[in-house]
Design an enzyme around this catalytic site. Structure first.
Site, mmCIF file in Angstrom:
data_model
loop_
_atom_site.group_PDB
_atom_site.id
_atom_site.type_symbol
_atom_site.label_atom_id
_atom_site.label_comp_id
_atom_site.label_asym_id
_atom_site.label_seq_id
_atom_site.Cartn_x
_atom_site.Cartn_y
_atom_site.Cartn_z
ATOM 1 N N PHE A 198 40.935 -25.451 -8.088
ATOM 2 C CA PHE A 198 40.899 -25.883 -9.488
ATOM 3 C C PHE A 198 42.234 -25.695 -10.190
ATOM 4 O O PHE A 198 42.495 -26.324 -11.209
ATOM 5 C CB PHE A 198 39.797 -25.109 -10.243
ATOM 6 C CG PHE A 198 40.203 -23.722 -10.662
ATOM 7 C CD1 PHE A 198 40.953 -23.515 -11.817
ATOM 8 C CD2 PHE A 198 39.850 -22.613 -9.901
ATOM 9 C CE1 PHE A 198 41.340 -22.229 -12.190
ATOM 10 C CE2 PHE A 198 40.245 -21.330 -10.270
ATOM 11 C CZ PHE A 198 40.990 -21.141 -11.420
ATOM 12 N N LYS B 70 38.831 -34.138 -1.469
ATOM 13 C CA LYS B 70 37.660 -33.475 -2.071
ATOM 14 C C LYS B 70 38.248 -32.475 -3.060
ATOM 15 O O LYS B 70 38.596 -31.360 -2.709
ATOM 16 C CB LYS B 70 36.849 -32.767 -0.983
ATOM 17 C CG LYS B 70 35.374 -32.556 -1.296
ATOM 18 C CD LYS B 70 35.076 -31.837 -2.593
ATOM 19 C CE LYS B 70 35.270 -30.337 -2.545
ATOM 20 N NZ LYS B 70 35.154 -29.680 -3.873
ATOM 21 N N GLU C 52 35.471 -29.143 -8.018
ATOM 22 C CA GLU C 52 34.414 -29.688 -8.879
ATOM 23 C C GLU C 52 34.563 -29.195 -10.324
ATOM 24 O O GLU C 52 33.875 -29.668 -11.213
ATOM 25 C CB GLU C 52 33.030 -29.324 -8.314
ATOM 26 C CG GLU C 52 32.668 -27.843 -8.310
ATOM 27 C CD GLU C 52 33.295 -27.052 -7.150
ATOM 28 O OE1 GLU C 52 34.326 -27.482 -6.577
ATOM 29 O OE2 GLU C 52 32.750 -25.968 -6.847
ATOM 30 N N SER D 294 40.765 -20.153 -2.064
ATOM 31 C CA SER D 294 40.675 -18.700 -1.896
ATOM 32 C C SER D 294 40.617 -18.330 -0.412
ATOM 33 O O SER D 294 40.242 -19.152 0.433
ATOM 34 C CB SER D 294 39.433 -18.183 -2.616
ATOM 35 O OG SER D 294 38.288 -18.780 -2.060
ATOM 36 N N CYS E 266 48.518 -19.294 -7.793
ATOM 37 C CA CYS E 266 48.544 -18.501 -6.559
ATOM 38 C C CYS E 266 49.884 -17.789 -6.407
ATOM 39 O O CYS E 266 50.021 -16.896 -5.597
ATOM 40 C CB CYS E 266 48.286 -19.391 -5.358
ATOM 41 S SG CYS E 266 49.595 -20.561 -5.115
ATOM 42 N N GLU F 142 42.208 -10.084 -5.722
ATOM 43 C CA GLU F 142 42.996 -11.109 -6.405
ATOM 44 C C GLU F 142 42.274 -11.399 -7.715
ATOM 45 O O GLU F 142 41.198 -12.002 -7.719
ATOM 46 C CB GLU F 142 43.059 -12.392 -5.554
ATOM 47 C CG GLU F 142 43.892 -13.457 -6.224
ATOM 48 C CD GLU F 142 43.843 -14.814 -5.529
ATOM 49 O OE1 GLU F 142 42.812 -15.152 -4.935
ATOM 50 O OE2 GLU F 142 44.845 -15.530 -5.612
HETATM 51 P P1 NAD Z 1 37.913 -21.905 -3.976
HETATM 52 O O1 NAD Z 1 38.211 -21.364 -2.637
HETATM 53 O O2 NAD Z 1 36.721 -21.394 -4.698
HETATM 54 O O3 NAD Z 1 37.723 -23.497 -3.899
HETATM 55 C C1 NAD Z 1 38.652 -24.334 -3.255
HETATM 56 C C2 NAD Z 1 37.929 -25.567 -2.733
HETATM 57 O O4 NAD Z 1 36.951 -25.158 -1.779
HETATM 58 C C3 NAD Z 1 37.209 -26.345 -3.803
HETATM 59 O O5 NAD Z 1 37.376 -27.727 -3.570
HETATM 60 C C4 NAD Z 1 35.760 -25.932 -3.633
HETATM 61 O O6 NAD Z 1 34.838 -26.939 -3.992
HETATM 62 C C5 NAD Z 1 35.672 -25.656 -2.142
HETATM 63 N N1 NAD Z 1 34.665 -24.624 -1.827
HETATM 64 C C6 NAD Z 1 34.296 -23.577 -2.599
HETATM 65 N N2 NAD Z 1 33.356 -22.838 -1.975
HETATM 66 C C7 NAD Z 1 33.128 -23.438 -0.784
HETATM 67 C C8 NAD Z 1 32.271 -23.133 0.325
HETATM 68 N N3 NAD Z 1 31.457 -22.074 0.317
HETATM 69 N N4 NAD Z 1 32.289 -23.940 1.395
HETATM 70 C C9 NAD Z 1 33.107 -25.003 1.422
HETATM 71 N N5 NAD Z 1 33.935 -25.346 0.400
HETATM 72 C C10 NAD Z 1 33.969 -24.566 -0.680
HETATM 73 O O7 NAD Z 1 39.243 -21.723 -4.857
HETATM 74 P P2 NAD Z 1 39.431 -21.990 -6.409
HETATM 75 O O8 NAD Z 1 38.717 -20.943 -7.180
HETATM 76 O O9 NAD Z 1 39.181 -23.418 -6.731
HETATM 77 O O10 NAD Z 1 41.018 -21.777 -6.540
HETATM 78 C C11 NAD Z 1 41.606 -20.514 -6.729
HETATM 79 C C12 NAD Z 1 42.047 -19.914 -5.405
HETATM 80 O O11 NAD Z 1 42.947 -20.777 -4.753
HETATM 81 C C13 NAD Z 1 42.801 -18.600 -5.569
HETATM 82 O O12 NAD Z 1 42.380 -17.718 -4.565
HETATM 83 C C14 NAD Z 1 44.254 -18.993 -5.365
HETATM 84 O O13 NAD Z 1 45.099 -17.964 -4.921
HETATM 85 C C15 NAD Z 1 44.107 -20.048 -4.338
HETATM 86 N N6 NAD Z 1 45.268 -20.923 -4.305
HETATM 87 C C16 NAD Z 1 46.142 -20.779 -3.270
HETATM 88 C C17 NAD Z 1 47.269 -21.557 -3.224
HETATM 89 C C18 NAD Z 1 48.229 -21.428 -2.088
HETATM 90 O O14 NAD Z 1 49.092 -22.266 -1.986
HETATM 91 N N7 NAD Z 1 48.123 -20.433 -1.237
HETATM 92 C C19 NAD Z 1 47.526 -22.501 -4.235
HETATM 93 C C20 NAD Z 1 46.604 -22.630 -5.271
HETATM 94 C C21 NAD Z 1 45.476 -21.833 -5.300
#
Ligand code: NAD
Length: 510
Positions: free
Chosen positions: A164, A188, A191, A241, A296, A395
């Site tokens: 997000f 994808k 959401e 994450s 991040c 985090e």
């Molecule tokens: P998230 O992991 O909750 O979601 C990321 C994606 O995975 C979304 O599209 C979501 O719909 C999907 N998703 C969520 N739960 C799922 C599941 N159980 N099974 C399959 N798909 C699933 O992350 P977020 O809250 O949207 O974003 C924040 C996180 O992203 C933080 O941990 C941040 O550090 C990380 N991030 C990392 C970088 C990097 O480059 N390393 C960059 C940006 C964000």
């Protein structure tokens, strides 16, 4: 103005917009009956309802992408370059529409949203050089009359699953190099703020990208699993994450796909006693609270070494009341709300647990948050944090900065290297020798020397170490071109009938 941008007129209409998929060059309404709410985090009001895809809808996107692939991969490099220049111009001219969308659904302030687009545009600009990036190598006369050369070819249909916090830029890290390399792409998006992906789809169509080359399916785990298991998807990029990144990597590779999965972070900024205190305090406030800490690469832990701790904490404390928290559309706001109410409450719980577990609460963002129904939290500072506390271990992903006090440089370095994450890290010092040693010793993928957020420029690649990355390819830059293509080596001889003969021996080069 594009259809998506029109949806978000000057003031939001108050109606809940339906946010659908984009398959084969057009909007496709979901049929699953499942959907999720999208909020304006600054007001707390629901602004949209996003369709969640079924495996059948994911399959429709994969089939559209497969159909488009054969002709897309055959488009010449010069035509692809021309198209990418048009894409660059359109994203540049629609930057304000896109930024506004980001602010309305994510909450980040407009200037920050524009910064996100500017960094994404750099990746598109990098991809304008695709002919150079796809160049292979050639060895003439590898054996007598035989030449050997290498080429790189696209996979076919590749997918990107994004978080997000950068709803426009992180998808650009993926679709731009994937498509420039000749693949068809399925996004994808998160959401929580899905509309930027549809504006992206409209702009790509307007630029002249053929239908089916870029598709969007919205949804949750159902859509993600359908992509991970689909035999027609060859490679998957993920940013999000750490627990989900690990799951994506394990599931995707189990299904035979090439996977790069970038995870979470706990970025430390070490300040040595010789550092300029004001410069370090400015950097800590900017990098700790910018985008409400939802980056991040945000600085989450400040490691104050030796006697710099007291003046540094005092300098940060002095700056905090001046940080303007408010609706991201207001020109003087410097920090917006958090993305959802649940996330805001979770972040706030670390302020509570930090002080309960013995940290000194220097600034409490629960007290300084603006009134109203928006998902706001002010800036918080915890001092005397130790490695056992939840605020250090997790985090937080919000505007809560923790100060850990260390006696020596070695102790500070040990904290970073013992941490399970290894995304970004920064060192503030005036000592070039120490900085050089730090760069040699530290176990993180992106290192800043007197630079608090060392996000690499687009012609390098972005990625962390340890639990911040699963797989071995970093995002964008040269590694992305490598990730989105497969190597092929051709050994060729043009027959000279005069020298032809039967030879059953193993081919030799001399
Ligand atoms: P998230 O992991 O909750 O979601 C990321 C994606 O995975 C979304 O599209 C979501 O719909 C999907 N998703 C969520 N739960 C799922 C599941 N159980 N099974 C399959 N798909 C699933 O992350 P977020 O809250 O949207 O974003 C924040 C996180 O992203 C933080 O941990 C941040 O550090 C990380 N991030 C990392 C970088 C990097 O480059 N390393 C960059 C940006 C964000």
């Amino acid at each position: 103005m594009t259809e998506v941008a029109e949806q978000f007129t000057e003031e939001q209409s108050g109606e809940v917009a339906r946010i659908s998929h984009w398959i084969d060059g057009r909007r496709v309404e979901g049929t699953s009956g499942r959907s999720g709410p999208v909020y304006n985090p600054a007001t707390g009001e629901q602004s949209g309802e996003v369709d969640f895809a079924t495996p059948e809808e994911v399959d429709a996107a994969v089939q559209a992408a497969k159909r488009a692939f054969e002709s897309w991969r055959a488009v010449s490099l010069s035509r692809r370059t021309e198209l990418f220049f048009r894409i660059r111009e359109l994203f540049h001219s629609h930057g304000d529409d896109l930024a506004r969308l980001l602010t309305l659904e994510h909450g980040k302030v407009l200037s920050d949203a524009k910064g996100e687009i500017a960094r994404g545009l750099e990746v598109i600009e990098f991809c304008c050089g695709i002919p150079e990036l796809l160049k292979g190598s050639y060895s003439e006369q590898a054996s007598t009359g035989i030449d050997v050369y290498s080429i790189r070819q696209p996979h076919g249909v590749v997918a990107g699953i994004t978080p997000f916090n950068f709803p426009a830029m992180v998808p650009m890290w993926m679709w731009a190099p994937a498509i420039a390399s000749g693949n068809c792409f399925i996004l994808k998006p998160s959401e929580k703020d899905p509309s930027a992906s549809l504006l992206t789809a409209e702009l790509l169509k307007e630029a002249g990208l053929p239908d089916g080359v870029f598709n969007v399916v919205h949804g949750d785990k159902v859509a993600v699993d359908a992509l991970l298991e689909h035999p027609g998807v060859t490679a998957v990029s993920f940013v999000g994450s750490t627990p989900i990144a690990r799951y994506i990597y394990e599931t995707g590779t189990k299904h035979g796909k090439r996977v790069q999965a970038l995870g979470g972070a706990k970025n430390h900024m070490i300040v040595l006693p010789d550092a300029d205190v004001d410069m370090a305090a400015d950097a800590a406030v900017s990098a700790g609270y910018g985008s409400a800490g939802e980056r991040c690469m945000a600085v989450s832990v400040l490691v104050a070494v030796g006697d710099v701790a007291d003046p540094l904490v005092a300098a940060i404390k002095e700056r905090l009341p001046k940080v303007k928290v408010g609706n991201g559309l207001e020109p003087d706001s410097e920090m917006g709300p958090l993305v959802t109410r649940e996330h805001r409450d979770k972040v706030a719980s670390y302020i509570e647990s930090g002080s309960e577990q013995g940290a000194t609460l220097v600034a409490d963002g629960r007290e300084s948050a603006p009134d109203g129904d928006g998902f706001f939290l002010g800036v918080s500072l915890l001092d005397n944090v130790t490695t056992e506390m939840d605020a250090y271990r997790d985090e937080i992903f919000g505007p809560v900065l923790s100060v850990v006090r260390a006696e020596t440089y070695d102790e500070a370095l040990g904290l970073v290297n013992d941490n399970p994450y290894g995304n970004g890290v920064a060192l503030f010092t005036r000592d070039g020798g120490v900085a050089r040693q730090f760069q040699f010793d530290v176990t993180a993928g992106m290192v800043g020397i007197n630079v608090p957020i060392p996000v690499p420029v687009a012609y390098y690649s972005f990625g962390g170490w340890k639990a911040s990355l699963f797989g071995d390819s970093h995002a964008y830059g040269p590694e992305s071109i490598h990730f989105y293509t497969r190597g092929k080596v051709v050994t060729s001889r043009w027959p000279d009938p005069a020298t032809s003969k039967v030879d059953l021996g193993f081919p030799q080069t001399r």
